[in-house]
Design a protein around this motif. Sequence first.
Motif, short mmCIF file in Angstrom:
data_model
loop_
_atom_site.label_atom_id
_atom_site.label_comp_id
_atom_site.label_asym_id
_atom_site.label_seq_id
_atom_site.Cartn_x
_atom_site.Cartn_y
_atom_site.Cartn_z
N TYR A 129 -7.04 -8.08 6.75
CA TYR A 129 -6.37 -9.27 6.23
C TYR A 129 -6.33 -9.25 4.70
CZ TYR A 129 -5.57 -14.13 4.93
OH TYR A 129 -5.08 -15.29 4.35
N PHE A 130 -7.44 -8.90 4.09
CA PHE A 130 -7.49 -8.88 2.62
C PHE A 130 -6.53 -7.84 2.06
CE2 PHE A 130 -12.17 -10.27 3.15
CZ PHE A 130 -11.80 -11.59 3.22
N SER B 133 7.40 -6.61 8.45
CA SER B 133 6.59 -7.56 9.21
C SER B 133 5.45 -6.90 9.99
CB SER B 133 7.47 -8.35 10.19
OG SER B 133 8.10 -7.47 11.11
N LEU B 134 5.33 -5.58 9.90
CA LEU B 134 4.33 -4.89 10.70
C LEU B 134 3.49 -3.94 9.85
CD1 LEU B 134 3.15 -4.28 13.52
CD2 LEU B 134 4.88 -2.50 13.76
N TYR B 135 2.18 -4.15 9.93
CA TYR B 135 1.21 -3.29 9.25
C TYR B 135 0.32 -2.65 10.31
CZ TYR B 135 2.57 -5.48 4.86
OH TYR B 135 3.29 -5.92 3.77
N THR C 235 2.40 -9.17 11.28
CA THR C 235 1.40 -8.75 12.26
C THR C 235 0.71 -7.49 11.79
OG1 THR C 235 2.67 -9.69 14.10
CG2 THR C 235 1.03 -8.02 14.66
N ILE C 236 -0.61 -7.46 11.99
CA ILE C 236 -1.39 -6.25 11.80
C ILE C 236 -1.70 -5.70 13.18
CG2 ILE C 236 -3.51 -5.23 10.90
CD1 ILE C 236 -3.66 -7.56 8.91
N SER C 237 -1.23 -4.50 13.48
CA SER C 237 -1.49 -3.88 14.78
C SER C 237 -2.57 -2.82 14.61
CB SER C 237 -0.20 -3.25 15.32
OG SER C 237 -0.36 -2.88 16.68
N GLU D 183 -11.45 4.25 2.13
CA GLU D 183 -11.34 2.84 2.52
C GLU D 183 -11.93 2.57 3.90
OE1 GLU D 183 -7.86 0.36 1.21
OE2 GLU D 183 -6.91 2.33 1.18
N VAL D 184 -12.32 3.58 4.61
CA VAL D 184 -12.87 3.52 5.98
C VAL D 184 -11.79 3.12 6.97
CG1 VAL D 184 -14.65 2.58 7.50
CG2 VAL D 184 -15.18 2.99 5.09
N THR D 185 -11.17 1.93 6.78
CA THR D 185 -10.12 1.47 7.69
C THR D 185 -8.88 1.08 6.87
OG1 THR D 185 -10.88 -0.83 7.69
CG2 THR D 185 -11.81 0.62 9.36
N PRO D 186 -8.11 2.05 6.40
CA PRO D 186 -6.95 1.74 5.55
C PRO D 186 -5.83 1.06 6.34
CG PRO D 186 -6.97 4.06 6.10
CD PRO D 186 -8.26 3.50 6.61
N VAL D 187 -4.98 0.33 5.62
CA VAL D 187 -3.84 -0.36 6.22
C VAL D 187 -2.56 0.30 5.73
CG1 VAL D 187 -2.60 -2.55 6.35
CG2 VAL D 187 -5.09 -2.54 6.40
N ARG D 188 -1.65 0.63 6.66
CA ARG D 188 -0.36 1.24 6.33
C ARG D 188 0.77 0.28 6.68
NH1 ARG D 188 -3.24 4.95 3.66
NH2 ARG D 188 -4.38 6.37 5.02
#
Length: 465
Positions: free
Chosen positions: A238-239, A97-99, A407-409, A87-92
């Motif tokens: 965001y997606f 409320s916090l990713y 929030t995405i940190s 994914e290159v830049t994965p989101v955890r």
Amino acid sequence: MEYISTRGNVGKIGFIDAFLMGLGDDGGLLVPSEIPAISAAKLKEWQNLSYQELVLEIFSYYTNDEIPQEDLKKLVNDSYSTFRDPEVTPVRKLNDSLYLLELFHGPTFAFKDIALQFMGQLYTYVSRKQNKTIHILGATSGDTGASAIEGVRGKEGIKIAILHPNGKVSKVQELQMTTVQDSNVLNLSVEGNFDDCQRIIKDLFADLDFKANNHLCAINSINFVRILAQTVYYFYAYFQVVKQTGSEQPLNFSVPTGNFGDIFAGYLAKRMGLPVNKLILATNENNILERFIQEGVYKPGGFRSTYSPSMDIQVASNFERYLYYVLDENPAQIRELMDGFKRDGEIVIPADALARVQVEFAAHGVQGQECLDTISKYKTETGYLLDPHSACGVAASDVRSGAQEVTISLATAHPAKFNEAIALCGIEQQFPEQIEALFSKPQRQTQVDGSAEEIVRELVQFYNA
């Protein structure tokens, strides 16, 4: 798309010329003549794109087809083929409320890889297509240097010289730069701090004869292509969160930053139409940017070494770009303010402009113990180990986000790069094998004093060898 300078004295130029110019020839920073607006329908179309496909879509608004589509596609695919996560830049997800947006899966384990792997490919492409010698010159507070070197090491037609402050980067950051043995790489270890290195770089780029005679190109975030490449992961993150939550409401982004480049990329994404609520600026004890957002005063103070050394910066390279937009794109006013800053060491914006800043941004300067406590807290509560820069982002999110806000940190580096801080938390970590191997490699660097004269001598000798 054409590119202009924040100070108004660079004629409209194309994408490749803007890339090669780096710093504007008038001393300003290059920006697009207009920011493209992405419709809600288009954002919906983009939600299921791969990271590489999203890069191509966003870049299509900025490149004027100066690079044939198939060539650009190859540049993008080659740039991200080196990343350890598909994914290159994965989101955890850390809590409801916090990713966390993981930006450290590139070859040097830092977010700088995302832009600099692409810029390295693009410099190689331009050098070959135009039969042009390219000499890259940059300054680093730790991560930019390693990422930039990795992007162009061993490449024909390119030499790269990187200045870093002696003793003020982490040991892993130093090793990543100085264990590279390729002959087209020069590491200058400079007595002083990052701001000293950055000032010298800007002065050399402002010397147009020196810049032209030595074929200088910029790798720091003064180069707009660096900003554009970083804008992509705001959209991508965001997606990913929209898919996880089912909600398309605006989100906060918490961004650890010292040079204002990474958070300016988020600002650009917001201006393009990404649903962003607040951009939360996380800094450390070198908190000039926090004061600006809270008071409208931009004034460097005393430099402090911290647990998050990549943010140990007083004078932010990209701040001028944001000033240009918040002050209604008035180049004459920007010239006046930047001249005043050079003379008086301070910028103060009017109250109405500060009100606009505070609609878009929040800020929190994370103190040293707060940083360490955040690392310990999240390791205990979630099992996730944050590096000290990412911990600053999370700490700022905890302070500045509303109770019901998502929030995405940004996690900007792997914790193995900053074991000095991790060890202070009583945490023992396992180094990735690529980092562990650095400690047995010989180093190659040149120590210089902080004078521009000595640095120029080293650069001229290197570039002309």
